[in-house]
Structures are given as structure tokens and as C-alpha cells.
Design an enzyme around this catalytic site. Structure first.
Site, PDB file in Angstrom:
ATOM      1  N   GLY A 234       0.834  -1.206   0.000  1.00  0.00           N
ATOM      2  CA  GLY A 234       0.000   0.000   0.000  1.00  0.00           C
ATOM      3  C   GLY A 234       0.867   1.254   0.000  1.00  0.00           C
ATOM      4  CB  ALA A 235       3.624   2.362   2.225  1.00  0.00           C
TER       5      ALA A 235
ATOM      6  CG  ASP B 226      15.714  -4.931  -4.728  1.00  0.00           C
ATOM      7  OD1 ASP B 226      14.929  -5.882  -4.886  1.00  0.00           O
ATOM      8  OD2 ASP B 226      15.815  -4.296  -3.653  1.00  0.00           O
TER       9      ASP B 226
ATOM     10  N   GLY C 125       6.247  -4.630  -8.952  1.00  0.00           N
ATOM     11  CA  GLY C 125       4.803  -4.771  -9.152  1.00  0.00           C
ATOM     12  C   GLY C 125       4.068  -3.549  -8.604  1.00  0.00           C
ATOM     13  CG  ASP C 126       4.344  -2.617  -4.557  1.00  0.00           C
ATOM     14  OD1 ASP C 126       3.314  -3.309  -4.667  1.00  0.00           O
ATOM     15  OD2 ASP C 126       5.208  -2.825  -3.689  1.00  0.00           O
TER      16      ASP C 126
HETATM   17  O1  RIB Z   1       5.947  -5.372  -3.032  1.00  0.00           O
HETATM   18  C1  RIB Z   1       7.030  -5.148  -2.177  1.00  0.00           C
HETATM   19  C2  RIB Z   1       6.563  -5.080  -0.759  1.00  0.00           C
HETATM   20  O2  RIB Z   1       6.074  -6.355  -0.383  1.00  0.00           O
HETATM   21  C3  RIB Z   1       7.642  -4.767   0.254  1.00  0.00           C
HETATM   22  O3  RIB Z   1       7.793  -3.395   0.481  1.00  0.00           O
HETATM   23  C4  RIB Z   1       7.193  -5.535   1.480  1.00  0.00           C
HETATM   24  O4  RIB Z   1       6.777  -4.730   2.537  1.00  0.00           O
HETATM   25  C5  RIB Z   1       6.055  -6.439   1.006  1.00  0.00           C
HETATM   26  O5  RIB Z   1       4.865  -5.946   1.398  1.00  0.00           O
END
Ligand code: RIB
Length: 327
Positions: free
Chosen positions: A39-40, A242, A247-248
Site C-alpha cells: 500500500g505505502a 532489485d 509490481g507496486d
Molecule cells: O511489493 C514489495 C513489498 O512487499 C515490500 O515493500 C514488502 O513490505 C512487502 O509488502
């Protein structure tokens, strides 16, 4: 305005030569601590791409909760945090020499992000132009948001991590963005090849009706909806350090592009570029790119590099099959 509802974690990242095997004790060459959580990361990704972002999350009543709250305040995000009497969420992340990761999460406070908190913040959610959700808060909360706001604005749901119970209601999301392992869990089987998985994704989309974006990391990305299907090639030649958080970054960029009115093809291409950039530096939230970085990478790409093929067109389909066989 984009509203992100989801987890915040204290990420403990261990650099290792190879991912630890069963029964093995290994030594890490580096330990790093970051603000993280899907989320963050996605909220920060949206803010770094210059879109207005509200973030509803849950932080523990512990030292890490204070650290995470301070870190979040460094970004242009309107933060609404629940503070239950619990540990903050934590993620224990191994990253190997090739940048490949493995993650164990302790949900802590994220497990308390419940319907009451959503109702307390309904004045925010009701103003959203787009909502971004992930799988690190209780499924019942995500389902509640999907049911209450699914008819009011588009909702992107990142089923990460995926659990089979999500199949009860997942179709209420406008866009679903699983990666390979999440898609295997949702579709209930393993695949022998990329081609086989992509064909299964087409059938899965037909059975649920939501638009499906299958994130394939270094292998690109496939999109299926009721009206079109296409494949976006990965960016070649990136120096991957890395992959954590790629995906985020994809989801943030997709949300930003769609909210700004881009068509789905341009939005997915933008998301592939953004997630590619995020793999070139360490960390998660810290690796989310700015709009300038995305535009710079785009301008460097060779004009000959194919970006997208239409999977409903026979000639393009052959181009895509050739690509898969070269892999
Ligand atoms: O998608 C990466 C995230 O997955 C990391 O920041 C970790 O906290 C997990 O939630």
C-alpha cells in the site's frame, strides 16, 4: 484524486548470494531498513508521478509506527492512519545476486484495517476518481470497498499476496493485476510455459469479466478484457539490481495513467516502463520512479524495439509466439 487503501510495512532487506534453501543457515552481506508495504509503495509511486494521492493505512503503536509515519510525511500524500495497539507490519526480504527476492510478511497492524476504519473515512473514498487496493489487508475489507465503491469509480486490485478466498468477489474489481505466482494461485494450477499461462489468463478473464493484466516481470505483460487483448514486451537491456516493489511501481503508474485519461494500451506501456525503472535501484518505496525518469527511459528506447502486439490479430499473435519461443 487516487485513493490507495493498503498496508504499510517496516521492510528489513537482507542481501544474500542465493535465496536460503530449506535447512540452510546463510550469512547476508548487507542489511537495509526501508519504509515498505504494498500500500505505502503504491501511494508513494502515485505521489512521485505527481498525482494527488490519499492513503488510508494502519500503523502499529510501536517504534516502527513512528518511523513509518515520519517517512510517509516526506511525500506529498494525505495520510489517514489507523493506530491499533499492535506491532507495525513487517516484511523480511531476501534479495539475491540477480535481484530476485523472497518475502515473508508479518501483517501486524495491517490486519486491523477494517470496515469501521473505511466507514470513518468514507468522505475520502467517496471523492476518489480511482481506488488502488492490494492483498496485504484483510480480504473482507477489500471486498467491502469493492462492493461499496465499485460502481462509483474504477478500482485496481493487486491480488498480492493472492489467496483463494479472493475468488469470492474478485470480479468486482475493474482491473486485476496478478503476477505469475498470484495468477497460479487464483486459477488453481501451475503452468509449463508462458504461452500456456497467457492462454489460461484469457479464459480466466472471460470467466470473471474484470479486465485482467498479467504481470510477467522480465517477460512483459499481457492484457485481456471483453473487447481487446494485447501483449506488451518487456524493456530490454535494463541493469536489474532489485526487483522488489516492481509490481507496486507498475500499479501506481497504471493508476496515474488511467486517472489522467490515457487509453489502456498507453497506460500499460507506461506501467511497464515505470516498473522497469524501479528494478534498477535498491529498495521499494525509494525505487519508485518520477515522471521525468519514465520519460527519459522512453526517449532512450530504440525505435526498433517492439512495444505492443495485438493478441487478436493473427500476424501479431505470431510475433508474440516467436518472442515467447526465443525466451
Ligand atoms: O511489493 C514489495 C513489498 O512487499 C515490500 O515493500 C514488502 O513490505 C512487502 O509488502
Amino acid at each position: 484524486m487516487i485513493v490507495v487503501v493498503g498496508s504499510t510495512n517496516f521492510d528489513i532487506v537482507l542481501k544474500v548470494h542465493h535465496l536460503t534453501r530449506e535447512g540452510e543457515t546463510s550469512s547476508a552481506s548487507l542489511l537495509q531498513q526501508y519504509l515498505g508495504g504494498k500500500g505505502a509503495n503504491q501511494a508513494i509511486g502515485v505521489a512521485k508521478l505527481n498525482s494527488k494521492c490519499c492513503f488510508l493505512t494502519s500503523l502499529g503503536n510501536d517504534w516502527a509506527g513512528g518511523f513509518l509515519s515520519n517517512k510517509l510525511s516526506e511525500f506529498d500524500i494525505s495520510l489517514f492512519a489507523n493506530r491499533p495497539d499492535d506491532f507495525s507490519g513487517q516484511a523480511f526480504i531476501e534479495v539475491d545476486d540477480l535481484g530476485v527476492n523472497r518475502i515473508i510478511i508479518y501483517p501486524g497492524a495491517n490486519g486491523s484495517l477494517n470496515k469501521d476504519f473505511i466507514d470513518q473515512n468514507s468522505h475520502i473514498l467517496s471523492k476518489a476518481d480511482l481506488i488502488l487496493l492490494q492483498g496485504e489487508i484483510p480480504w473482507s475489507t477489500n471486498l467491502y470497498i469493492l462492493e461499496k465503491y465499485g460502481n462509483k469509480c474504477p478500482i485496481i486490485f493487486d491480488p498480492a499476496p493472492a489467496v483463494p478466498i479472493m475468488l469470492e468477489g474478485i470480479e468486482k474489481a475493474t482491473y486485476l493485476t496478478p503476477n505469475e505466482s498470484e495468477f497460479s494461485i487464483l486459477s488453481g494450477r501451475q503452468y509449463k510455459s508462458l504461452e500456456e499461462m497467457i492462454e489460461a489468463a484469457r479464459l480466466f478473464q472471460r470467466s470473471i469479466g474484470s479486465n485482467l493484466i498479467l504481470k510477467l516481470g522480465e517477460n512483459g505483460c499481457a492484457y485481456f478484457s471483453d473487447t481487446e487483448s494485447f501483449f506488451v514486451f518487456p524493456i530490454e537491456g535494463l541493469e536489474v539490481v532489485d526487483t522488489t516493489g516492481a509490481g507496486d511501481s507498475f500499479n501506481s503508474a497504471l493508476a496515474v495513467a488511467l486517472e489522467s485519461g490515457e487509453n489502456i494500451r498507453d497506460a500499460v506501456k507506461f506501467a511497464v516502463l515505470a516498473s522497469g525503472i524501479s528494478t534498477m535501484s535498491e529498495g521499494t518505496s525509494s525505487a519508485m520512479p518520477t515522471g521525468l525518469e519514465v520519460r527519459k527511459l522512453k526517449s532512450k528506447l530504440s525505435e526498433n524495439q517492439p512495444e505492443l502486439v495485438d493478441l487478436d490479430d493473427t500476424e501479431s499473435y505470431l510475433q508474440y509466439v516467436q518472442y515467447l519461443h526465443k525466451k
